[in-house]
Scaffold this motif. Structure first.
Motif, mmCIF file in Angstrom:
data_model
loop_
_atom_site.group_PDB
_atom_site.id
_atom_site.type_symbol
_atom_site.label_atom_id
_atom_site.label_comp_id
_atom_site.label_asym_id
_atom_site.label_seq_id
_atom_site.Cartn_x
_atom_site.Cartn_y
_atom_site.Cartn_z
ATOM 1 N N ASP A 3 0.811 -1.206 0.000
ATOM 2 C CA ASP A 3 0.000 0.000 0.000
ATOM 3 C C ASP A 3 0.847 1.259 0.000
ATOM 4 O O ASP A 3 0.390 2.308 -0.398
ATOM 5 N N SER A 4 2.091 1.151 0.442
ATOM 6 C CA SER A 4 2.910 2.353 0.460
ATOM 7 C C SER A 4 3.591 2.574 -0.890
ATOM 8 O O SER A 4 3.980 3.682 -1.216
ATOM 9 N N PHE A 5 3.727 1.532 -1.690
ATOM 10 C CA PHE A 5 4.316 1.704 -3.013
ATOM 11 C C PHE A 5 3.245 2.036 -4.039
ATOM 12 O O PHE A 5 2.135 1.523 -3.978
ATOM 13 N N LYS A 6 3.650 2.893 -4.966
ATOM 14 C CA LYS A 6 2.710 3.295 -6.008
ATOM 15 C C LYS A 6 3.156 2.742 -7.355
ATOM 16 O O LYS A 6 4.349 2.541 -7.594
ATOM 17 N N SER A 7 2.183 2.548 -8.211
ATOM 18 C CA SER A 7 2.487 2.137 -9.575
ATOM 19 C C SER A 7 1.884 3.150 -10.536
ATOM 20 O O SER A 7 0.787 3.651 -10.299
ATOM 21 N N LEU A 8 2.614 3.421 -11.587
ATOM 22 C CA LEU A 8 2.110 4.325 -12.622
ATOM 23 C C LEU A 8 1.227 3.526 -13.574
ATOM 24 O O LEU A 8 1.622 2.450 -14.031
ATOM 25 N N VAL A 9 0.054 4.048 -13.851
ATOM 26 C CA VAL A 9 -0.870 3.365 -14.752
ATOM 27 C C VAL A 9 -0.881 4.096 -16.090
ATOM 28 O O VAL A 9 -1.138 5.300 -16.145
ATOM 29 N N LEU A 10 -0.568 3.369 -17.152
ATOM 30 C CA LEU A 10 -0.623 3.961 -18.491
ATOM 31 C C LEU A 10 -1.871 3.465 -19.202
ATOM 32 O O LEU A 10 -2.326 2.349 -18.982
ATOM 33 N N ASN A 11 -2.364 4.323 -20.047
ATOM 34 C CA ASN A 11 -3.500 3.928 -20.867
ATOM 35 C C ASN A 11 -3.028 2.894 -21.900
ATOM 36 O O ASN A 11 -1.829 2.670 -22.075
ATOM 37 N N TYR A 12 -3.957 2.292 -22.575
ATOM 38 C CA TYR A 12 -3.644 1.351 -23.649
ATOM 39 C C TYR A 12 -2.728 2.018 -24.677
ATOM 40 O O TYR A 12 -1.880 1.398 -25.291
ATOM 41 N N SER A 13 -2.910 3.341 -24.824
ATOM 42 C CA SER A 13 -2.126 4.127 -25.771
ATOM 43 C C SER A 13 -0.790 4.592 -25.182
ATOM 44 O O SER A 13 -0.121 5.417 -25.775
#
Ligand SMILES: [Zn+2]
Length: 180
Positions: A3-13
């Motif tokens: 929960d303390s780590f974040k992930s970057l979410v990219l769109n399909y594009s």
């Protein structure tokens, strides 16, 4: 840890969408809704296995954002606009809710200019009155933010994560987040 780590979410594009918790990212990857593009040296261990925490994932279905009509009206976005701060007393510690400046029961609309963040006690105190009637002052006049307002804040994280995220984020986004 997840929960303390974040992930970057990219769109399909491959366009950056948002950050989410690493836990959510893993759920999306395991659920087949996203693919992992990059991961970190940090691992999650279960009794039987261990796997790297994803730093960047890409959704496998295009997420369409409504740019034309601007930012969507939602409690979450009201909270963002008002910086998670009660617009009457300025606290950000209390449980927060949203308040209709002109009460709903008196015809107040649910929109950007009539809804603000309020702490539970201010909300309760104000009740069915307008701020003027009870001598409460708004910190600032609520407005509808334009699309650009949606904050894309790079969350704190290990240096290695920032380096990874830099590869996927446009330069002008990184410039804004100098407080990392
Ligand atoms: Zn308050």
């Amino acid at each position: 840890m997840l929960d303390s780590f974040k992930s970057l979410v990219l769109n399909y594009s491959y366009e950056p969408l948002q950050f989410c918790s690493a836990r959510h990212a893993l759920i999306m990857v395991f659920g087949g809704r996203a693919e992992e593009l990059d991961n970190s040296d940090y691992c999650v261990r279960t009794p039987s296995s261990s796997f790297a925490i994803p730093t960047v994932i890409r959704v496998l279905k295009m997420v369409h954002r409504n740019r034309k009509n601007g930012i969507a009206f939602s409690k979450k976005n009201i909270l963002r606009r008002d910086n998670y701060t009660c617009q009457y007393c300025g606290t950000s510690n209390h449980p927060l809710t949203v308040d209709h400046i002109m009460p709903k029961s008196r015809g107040g609309k649910t929109n950007w200019t009539n809804v603000v963040v309020a702490c539970k006690s201010c909300n309760l105190k104000k009740g069915n009155r307008t701020p003027l009637e009870i001598d409460m002052k708004l910190k600032r006049k609520p407005i509808k933010p334009d699309y650009q307002f949606v904050p894309f804040i790079i969350p704190p994280g290990p240096d290695s994560h920032l380096e990874t995220w830099q590869k996927y984020l446009p330069k002008n986004m990184l410039a804004k987040s100098s407080s990392f």
